[in-house]
Design a protein around this motif. Structure first.
Motif, PDB file in Angstrom:
ATOM      1  N   GLU A   1     -27.390 -31.372  30.195  1.00 51.32           N
ATOM      2  CA  GLU A   1     -26.835 -30.729  31.395  1.00 51.32           C
ATOM      3  C   GLU A   1     -25.311 -30.730  31.300  1.00 51.32           C
ATOM      4  O   GLU A   1     -24.697 -31.473  30.516  1.00 51.32           O
ATOM      5  CB  GLU A   1     -27.285 -31.476  32.650  1.00 51.32           C
TER       6      GLU A   1
ATOM      7  N   TYR B   1     -32.429 -39.377  33.647  1.00 47.79           N
ATOM      8  CA  TYR B   1     -31.559 -39.252  34.813  1.00 47.79           C
ATOM      9  C   TYR B   1     -30.630 -40.454  34.884  1.00 47.79           C
ATOM     10  O   TYR B   1     -30.923 -41.532  34.367  1.00 47.79           O
ATOM     11  CB  TYR B   1     -32.386 -39.227  36.103  1.00 47.79           C
TER      12      TYR B   1
ATOM     13  N   GLU C   1     -43.140 -35.124  33.967  1.00 45.79           N
ATOM     14  CA  GLU C   1     -43.757 -34.268  34.972  1.00 45.79           C
ATOM     15  C   GLU C   1     -45.239 -34.582  35.082  1.00 45.79           C
ATOM     16  O   GLU C   1     -45.905 -34.852  34.095  1.00 45.79           O
ATOM     17  CB  GLU C   1     -43.627 -32.807  34.573  1.00 45.79           C
TER      18      GLU C   1
ATOM     19  N   LEU D   1     -32.850 -43.678  34.444  1.00 45.09           N
ATOM     20  CA  LEU D   1     -34.285 -43.534  34.662  1.00 45.09           C
ATOM     21  C   LEU D   1     -34.854 -42.462  33.750  1.00 45.09           C
ATOM     22  O   LEU D   1     -34.270 -41.379  33.632  1.00 45.09           O
ATOM     23  CB  LEU D   1     -34.575 -43.124  36.109  1.00 45.09           C
TER      24      LEU D   1
ATOM     25  N   PHE E   1     -41.311 -41.404  37.740  1.00 50.40           N
ATOM     26  CA  PHE E   1     -40.146 -42.106  37.207  1.00 50.40           C
ATOM     27  C   PHE E   1     -40.529 -43.470  36.646  1.00 50.40           C
ATOM     28  O   PHE E   1     -41.426 -44.146  37.168  1.00 50.40           O
ATOM     29  CB  PHE E   1     -39.099 -42.305  38.304  1.00 50.40           C
ATOM     30  N   GLY E   2     -39.828 -43.851  35.594  1.00 55.74           N
ATOM     31  CA  GLY E   2     -39.904 -45.223  35.136  1.00 55.74           C
ATOM     32  C   GLY E   2     -39.155 -46.118  36.096  1.00 55.74           C
ATOM     33  O   GLY E   2     -38.463 -45.637  37.003  1.00 55.74           O
ATOM     34  N   PRO E   3     -39.261 -47.429  35.912  1.00 51.30           N
ATOM     35  CA  PRO E   3     -38.643 -48.390  36.834  1.00 51.30           C
ATOM     36  C   PRO E   3     -37.132 -48.435  36.732  1.00 51.30           C
ATOM     37  O   PRO E   3     -36.473 -49.026  37.581  1.00 51.30           O
ATOM     38  CB  PRO E   3     -39.271 -49.723  36.426  1.00 51.30           C
TER      39      PRO E   3
ATOM     40  N   ARG F   1     -31.001 -50.935  34.692  1.00 48.07           N
ATOM     41  CA  ARG F   1     -29.765 -51.169  35.444  1.00 48.07           C
ATOM     42  C   ARG F   1     -28.694 -51.655  34.475  1.00 48.07           C
ATOM     43  O   ARG F   1     -28.808 -52.752  33.921  1.00 48.07           O
ATOM     44  CB  ARG F   1     -30.016 -52.197  36.533  1.00 48.07           C
TER      45      ARG F   1
ATOM     46  N   PHE G   1     -37.547 -36.517  30.775  1.00 50.36           N
ATOM     47  CA  PHE G   1     -36.231 -36.298  31.363  1.00 50.36           C
ATOM     48  C   PHE G   1     -35.503 -37.632  31.486  1.00 50.36           C
ATOM     49  O   PHE G   1     -36.113 -38.658  31.772  1.00 50.36           O
ATOM     50  CB  PHE G   1     -36.362 -35.688  32.760  1.00 50.36           C
TER      51      PHE G   1
ATOM     52  N   SER H   1     -27.326 -39.988  44.339  1.00 48.39           N
ATOM     53  CA  SER H   1     -28.648 -39.520  43.979  1.00 48.39           C
ATOM     54  C   SER H   1     -28.795 -39.412  42.463  1.00 48.39           C
ATOM     55  O   SER H   1     -27.923 -39.834  41.705  1.00 48.39           O
ATOM     56  CB  SER H   1     -28.912 -38.171  44.634  1.00 48.39           C
ATOM     57  N   LEU H   2     -29.895 -38.860  42.049  1.00 47.73           N
ATOM     58  CA  LEU H   2     -30.188 -38.765  40.627  1.00 47.73           C
ATOM     59  C   LEU H   2     -29.518 -37.531  40.034  1.00 47.73           C
ATOM     60  O   LEU H   2     -29.586 -36.450  40.606  1.00 47.73           O
ATOM     61  CB  LEU H   2     -31.690 -38.663  40.406  1.00 47.73           C
TER      62      LEU H   2
ATOM     63  N   GLN I   1     -28.478 -42.601  37.957  1.00 45.85           N
ATOM     64  CA  GLN I   1     -28.254 -42.771  39.390  1.00 45.85           C
ATOM     65  C   GLN I   1     -27.152 -43.790  39.578  1.00 45.85           C
ATOM     66  O   GLN I   1     -27.363 -44.997  39.382  1.00 45.85           O
ATOM     67  CB  GLN I   1     -29.528 -43.208  40.119  1.00 45.85           C
TER      68      GLN I   1
ATOM     69  N   GLN J   1     -42.373 -35.256  39.713  1.00 52.96           N
ATOM     70  CA  GLN J   1     -41.833 -36.102  38.646  1.00 52.96           C
ATOM     71  C   GLN J   1     -42.236 -37.550  38.907  1.00 52.96           C
ATOM     72  O   GLN J   1     -42.169 -38.038  40.023  1.00 52.96           O
ATOM     73  CB  GLN J   1     -40.299 -35.993  38.605  1.00 52.96           C
TER      74      GLN J   1
ATOM     75  N   ARG K   1     -32.641 -54.358  32.622  1.00 56.67           N
ATOM     76  CA  ARG K   1     -31.234 -54.456  33.003  1.00 56.67           C
ATOM     77  C   ARG K   1     -30.448 -55.020  31.828  1.00 56.67           C
ATOM     78  O   ARG K   1     -31.018 -55.664  30.940  1.00 56.67           O
ATOM     79  CB  ARG K   1     -31.047 -55.342  34.233  1.00 56.67           C
TER      80      ARG K   1
END
Lengths: 116, 108
Positions: free
Chosen positions: A58, A35, A96, A92, A107-109, A112, A33, A42-43, A37, A105, A10
């Protein structure tokens, strides 16, 4: 399954500054990847990071704002540049894996981020 | 229209109840389907992959209807520990798109 760690977990940052988030995976993976959130949402995929080539972004995300590095098959960084309060979110990284032949997928923690 | 849409919820149910979540997707070329669980302030974790023939894992059953382009998750005999946000995900060419999530609260 893959074990993914992220740093920092964080941070609170001032607007106009930049933050680089690191993602480390315990095995070699082709694609990583990133992401975002946002609170209560959502992601949203920011970009796909392939080793040895430029990241694929994207719609709505650009390299100048979110530069990504992928120096090897186990590591990637995402930089959030020239931050504004709207960038406050959880970031995040993800890789895969195979779950019964289907590419789930992992995910890492998450990181924040709060921008003041 | 969003690529993946979920029941908005929230769902508040008593322990032991059966609850069902639905998710629709717009890309008919989608290849893989998943349900993830996300606990508060944690990252999403895979709950189940969703197969064309449907699949069951204990109290959880997932179904896929390709013709109607929806997936579902049924939770039977819900426990307090099932309280979480459930995200459906649809993958194509290695890229996953997530629904907004449905929040479930199981109460004693």
């Amino acid at each position: 399954s893959a074990v993914i760690s992220q740093k920092p977990s964080r941070d609170i940052c001032q607007r106009g500054t930049s933050l680089t988030i690191q993602c480390q995976v315990d095995s070699q993976v082709t694609m990583m990847f990133w992401y975002r959130q946002q609170p209560g949402q959502s992601l949203t995929l920011i970009a796909t990071a392939n080793q040895g080539s430029e990241a694929t972004y994207e719609s709505g995300f650009v390299i100048d704002k979110f530069p990504i590095s992928r120096p090897n098959l186990t590591f990637s960084t995402l930089t959030v540049s020239n931050m504004s309060p709207e960038d406050s979110s959880i970031y995040l990284c993800s890789v895969e894996g195979l779950a019964g032949g289907y590419n789930e997928q992992f995910f890492g923690p998450g990181t924040r981020l709060t921008v003041l | 229209r969003k690529e993946v849409e979920q029941d908005p919820g929230p769902f508040n149910v008593p322990e032991g109840a059966t609850v069902a979540f639905n998710c629709t997707y717009s890309n008919s070329a989608s290849q893989s389907f998943f349900w993830y669980r996300q606990d508060c302030r944690k990252e999403p974790k895979l709950l189940m992959s969703v197969y064309s023939s449907g699949n069951e894992d204990g109290r959880f059953t997932a179904q896929l209807n390709r013709a109607s382009q929806y997936i579902s998750l049924l939770i039977r005999d819900s426990k307090l520990s099932d309280s979480a946000t459930y995200l459906c995900a649809v993958a194509n060419a290695g890229k996953s798109t997530f629904g907004d999530g449905t929040t479930l609260t199981v109460k004693p």
